[in-house]
Write a protein that holds these residues in place. Structure first.
Motif, PDB file in Angstrom:
ATOM      1  N   ARG A 339       0.838  -1.194   0.000  1.00  0.00           N
ATOM      2  CA  ARG A 339       0.000   0.000   0.000  1.00  0.00           C
ATOM      3  C   ARG A 339       0.876   1.248   0.000  1.00  0.00           C
ATOM      4  N   ASN A 340       0.315   2.338  -0.490  1.00  0.00           N
ATOM      5  CA  ASN A 340       1.017   3.620  -0.509  1.00  0.00           C
ATOM      6  C   ASN A 340       0.815   4.283   0.859  1.00  0.00           C
ATOM      7  N   VAL A 341       1.918   4.435   1.590  1.00  0.00           N
ATOM      8  CA  VAL A 341       1.836   4.998   2.951  1.00  0.00           C
ATOM      9  C   VAL A 341       2.579   6.331   3.040  1.00  0.00           C
ATOM     10  N   SER A 342       2.706   7.027   1.890  1.00  0.00           N
ATOM     11  CA  SER A 342       3.420   8.324   1.926  1.00  0.00           C
ATOM     12  C   SER A 342       2.631   9.371   2.736  1.00  0.00           C
ATOM     13  N   ASP A 343       1.291   9.392   2.555  1.00  0.00           N
ATOM     14  CA  ASP A 343       0.472  10.335   3.351  1.00  0.00           C
ATOM     15  C   ASP A 343       0.519   9.985   4.833  1.00  0.00           C
ATOM     16  N   ILE A 344       0.561   8.659   5.088  1.00  0.00           N
ATOM     17  CA  ILE A 344       0.604   8.234   6.492  1.00  0.00           C
ATOM     18  C   ILE A 344       1.929   8.639   7.129  1.00  0.00           C
ATOM     19  N   ARG A 345       3.036   8.618   6.310  1.00  0.00           N
ATOM     20  CA  ARG A 345       4.326   9.064   6.843  1.00  0.00           C
ATOM     21  C   ARG A 345       4.273  10.536   7.264  1.00  0.00           C
ATOM     22  N   LYS A 346       3.584  11.354   6.425  1.00  0.00           N
ATOM     23  CA  LYS A 346       3.443  12.768   6.794  1.00  0.00           C
ATOM     24  C   LYS A 346       2.693  12.912   8.119  1.00  0.00           C
ATOM     25  N   SER A 347       1.614  12.111   8.257  1.00  0.00           N
ATOM     26  CA  SER A 347       0.849  12.172   9.505  1.00  0.00           C
ATOM     27  C   SER A 347       1.690  11.692  10.671  1.00  0.00           C
ATOM     28  N   LEU A 348       2.535  10.640  10.438  1.00  0.00           N
ATOM     29  CA  LEU A 348       3.414  10.156  11.504  1.00  0.00           C
ATOM     30  C   LEU A 348       4.448  11.214  11.898  1.00  0.00           C
ATOM     31  N   LYS A 349       4.972  11.958  10.881  1.00  0.00           N
ATOM     32  CA  LYS A 349       5.912  13.033  11.199  1.00  0.00           C
ATOM     33  C   LYS A 349       5.236  14.122  12.056  1.00  0.00           C
ATOM     34  N   LEU A 350       3.968  14.454  11.706  1.00  0.00           N
ATOM     35  CA  LEU A 350       3.233  15.450  12.502  1.00  0.00           C
ATOM     36  C   LEU A 350       3.009  14.955  13.929  1.00  0.00           C
ATOM     37  N   ALA A 351       2.648  13.646  14.041  1.00  0.00           N
ATOM     38  CA  ALA A 351       2.442  13.082  15.374  1.00  0.00           C
ATOM     39  C   ALA A 351       3.740  13.069  16.154  1.00  0.00           C
ATOM     40  N   ARG A 352       4.865  12.766  15.447  1.00  0.00           N
ATOM     41  CA  ARG A 352       6.166  12.784  16.125  1.00  0.00           C
ATOM     42  C   ARG A 352       6.504  14.195  16.623  1.00  0.00           C
ATOM     43  N   GLY A 353       6.244  15.222  15.742  1.00  0.00           N
ATOM     44  CA  GLY A 353       6.518  16.604  16.163  1.00  0.00           C
ATOM     45  C   GLY A 353       5.690  17.002  17.374  1.00  0.00           C
ATOM     46  N   ALA A 354       4.390  16.599  17.376  1.00  0.00           N
ATOM     47  CA  ALA A 354       3.537  16.918  18.521  1.00  0.00           C
ATOM     48  C   ALA A 354       4.017  16.196  19.766  1.00  0.00           C
ATOM     49  N   PHE A 355       4.487  14.924  19.602  1.00  0.00           N
ATOM     50  CA  PHE A 355       4.979  14.173  20.750  1.00  0.00           C
ATOM     51  C   PHE A 355       6.237  14.806  21.325  1.00  0.00           C
ATOM     52  N   GLU A 356       7.159  15.219  20.413  1.00  0.00           N
ATOM     53  CA  GLU A 356       8.376  15.866  20.895  1.00  0.00           C
ATOM     54  C   GLU A 356       8.081  17.227  21.536  1.00  0.00           C
ATOM     55  N   ALA A 357       7.024  17.922  21.030  1.00  0.00           N
ATOM     56  CA  ALA A 357       6.650  19.213  21.619  1.00  0.00           C
ATOM     57  C   ALA A 357       5.917  19.049  22.941  1.00  0.00           C
ATOM     58  N   GLY A 358       5.532  17.814  23.286  1.00  0.00           N
ATOM     59  CA  GLY A 358       4.814  17.577  24.541  1.00  0.00           C
ATOM     60  C   GLY A 358       3.321  17.627  24.392  1.00  0.00           C
ATOM     61  N   ASP A 359       2.825  17.802  23.158  1.00  0.00           N
ATOM     62  CA  ASP A 359       1.378  17.832  22.929  1.00  0.00           C
ATOM     63  C   ASP A 359       0.922  16.401  22.703  1.00  0.00           C
ATOM     64  N   TYR A 360       0.806  15.658  23.813  1.00  0.00           N
ATOM     65  CA  TYR A 360       0.480  14.233  23.721  1.00  0.00           C
ATOM     66  C   TYR A 360      -0.945  14.012  23.248  1.00  0.00           C
ATOM     67  N   GLU A 361      -1.819  14.923  23.545  1.00  0.00           N
ATOM     68  CA  GLU A 361      -3.208  14.773  23.105  1.00  0.00           C
ATOM     69  C   GLU A 361      -3.297  14.845  21.577  1.00  0.00           C
ATOM     70  N   ASN A 362      -2.602  15.851  20.993  1.00  0.00           N
ATOM     71  CA  ASN A 362      -2.606  15.969  19.527  1.00  0.00           C
ATOM     72  C   ASN A 362      -1.909  14.776  18.881  1.00  0.00           C
ATOM     73  N   ALA A 363      -0.812  14.337  19.557  1.00  0.00           N
ATOM     74  CA  ALA A 363      -0.099  13.169  19.020  1.00  0.00           C
ATOM     75  C   ALA A 363      -0.984  11.931  19.047  1.00  0.00           C
ATOM     76  N   GLY A 364      -1.728  11.737  20.159  1.00  0.00           N
ATOM     77  CA  GLY A 364      -2.640  10.587  20.239  1.00  0.00           C
ATOM     78  C   GLY A 364      -3.757  10.693  19.228  1.00  0.00           C
ATOM     79  N   ARG A 365      -4.272  11.959  19.033  1.00  0.00           N
ATOM     80  CA  ARG A 365      -5.348  12.134  18.059  1.00  0.00           C
ATOM     81  C   ARG A 365      -4.864  11.793  16.647  1.00  0.00           C
ATOM     82  N   LEU A 366      -3.657  12.266  16.287  1.00  0.00           N
ATOM     83  CA  LEU A 366      -3.106  11.953  14.953  1.00  0.00           C
ATOM     84  C   LEU A 366      -2.865  10.445  14.790  1.00  0.00           C
ATOM     85  N   ALA A 367      -2.397   9.831  15.903  1.00  0.00           N
ATOM     86  CA  ALA A 367      -2.170   8.368  15.835  1.00  0.00           C
ATOM     87  C   ALA A 367      -3.482   7.636  15.618  1.00  0.00           C
TER      88      ALA A 367
END
Length: 381
Positions: A339-367
């Motif tokens: 499957r093509n998971v390029s869009d999912i990689r972008k979402s994972l990068k956003l979730a990673r950025g939110a996790f590193e920023a401490g926004d665990y709620e946004n990271a969980g929502r993106l996950a």
């Protein structure tokens, strides 16, 4: 004041002089009565003397008549001497009788002369007495005039003393008014002092009440400090538990990083563990003499409570990391299935950025969104 002190002495002197004046006036009135009685007696004696003088004048008139008669008789005798000489023998007895009568007349003349001399002496004495009485009356009149002058001067002095007494009465009234004002001021000051004492009593009662409240607050603060110490001990235990969880999360992050690196996504894992703060039980300080106000919490306590607040958010760090690992595993499965998971990689990068920023709620929502998309992709196959 000296004038106020001397005023009773002046009043006593005036009263004494007035009493002396009354005594002198009474003595003068008694003397005037005596003089009136003496004058009446002198008038009576003068009336008697007038009567005696009238009687003497009547006797003198009678004597003059007798003398005239005698002279007439002498003339008759002289005329009749010749006849008498003839009749001398006859008239010898009568001559003797006439001689006796002449002697009697001479004696009577002598007595009359003595009476006249006596009357003259009495007149002189009475005139002297009258002059003396007139002099005494003149002296009494002069004394009465002097007494009248003294009475006038005393009346003037009494008027002056009355004016002085009125002034003294006015001064006494003003002094009484001043005394009343002073008494009123003293009463006002006493009432003000009583009010101040009452206010001070109220203030002391308020201070005692505040002191009791502060003691109660201090006791409650000590109780709160004990409870906080117990909570800090409990939090230290919880922190140890969280430290163990952090270690497990770090291991999961390492695993996730390895999985992401294997899938081609860079993911940096923080290997530094949070510092473990040793919680020391606070030693209660001895109560000071004056109860201090409760101290504000120290910043160290805020730092200690910060992880607890972070752990009480809606989405915890472990939940967000768990969701991201599940999303990463499902992405690996989808990639393995072609499957093509390029869009999912972008979402994972956003979730990673939110996790590193401490926004665990946004990271969980993106996950969760990634998981839903991957589930939809897998279900569509």
């Amino acid at each position: 004041m000296p004038s106020d002190k001397q005023s009773p002495l002046l009043l006593d002197a005036v009263k004494a002089s007035a009493s002396k004046f009354k005594e002198q006036k009474d003595a003068l009135e008694a003397r005037a009565k005596e003089l009136d009685a003496l004058k009446a007696q002198v008038d009576a004696e003068q009336a008697q003397l007038d009567k005696r003088a009238a009687k003497i004048e009547a006797d003198l008139n009678a004597f003059s008549r007798d003398k005239e008669d005698v002279q007439a008789e002498r003339t008759a005798i002289d005329r009749d001497v010749a006849g008498v000489r003839a009749e001398r023998e006859k008239v010898s007895a009568e001559e003797k009788r006439l001689q006796d009568w002449a002697r009697a007349l001479n004696d009577r003349e002598k007595a009359m002369k003595d009476a006249e001399d006596r009357i003259r002496r009495l007149e002189q004495e009475f005139t002297g007495q009258i002059r003396e009485s007139e002099g005494k009356l003149q002296a009494l009149i002069e004394r009465e005039e002097l007494v009248a002058q003294r009475e006038r001067s005393l009346a003037q002095m009494i008027d002056r003393f009355s004016t002085m007494e009125q002034g003294i009465v006015q001064r006494e009234r003003t002094l009484a008014k001043r005394e009343e004002e002073l008494i009123r001021l003293q009463n006002d000051r006493l009432s003000a002092l009583e009010a101040r004492e009452k206010e001070l009593l109220k203030i002391t009662e308020d201070m005692h009440a505040r002191q009791r409240d502060s003691i109660q607050q201090y006791e409650s603060f000590m109780n709160l400090q004990g409870t906080v110490r117990d909570e800090l001990i409990h939090l230290a235990a919880e922190r140890e538990k969280l430290a163990t969880k952090e270690k497990s999360l770090l291991e999961a992050e390492k695993y996730l990083a390895a999985a992401l690196e294997a899938s081609g996504i860079e993911f940096s894992v923080e290997t530094s563990t949070p510092p473990v703060v040793e919680m020391k039980p606070a030693v209660p300080a001895a109560p000071p003499p004056s109860v201090p106000p409760p101290k504000p919490p120290e910043p160290a306590d805020e730092e200690e409570f910060a992880p607890v607040v972070d752990s009480k958010q809606k989405v915890s760090k472990a939940d967000a990391l768990d969701r991201m690992t599940r999303a990463l595993e499902t992405a690996k499965k989808a990639r393995d299935q072609g499957r093509n998971v390029s869009d999912i990689r972008k979402s994972l990068k956003l979730a990673r950025g939110a996790f590193e920023a401490g926004d665990y709620e946004n990271a969980g929502r993106l996950a969760d969104e990634i998981l839903r998309e991957l589930d939809a992709i897998i279900m569509s196959k």
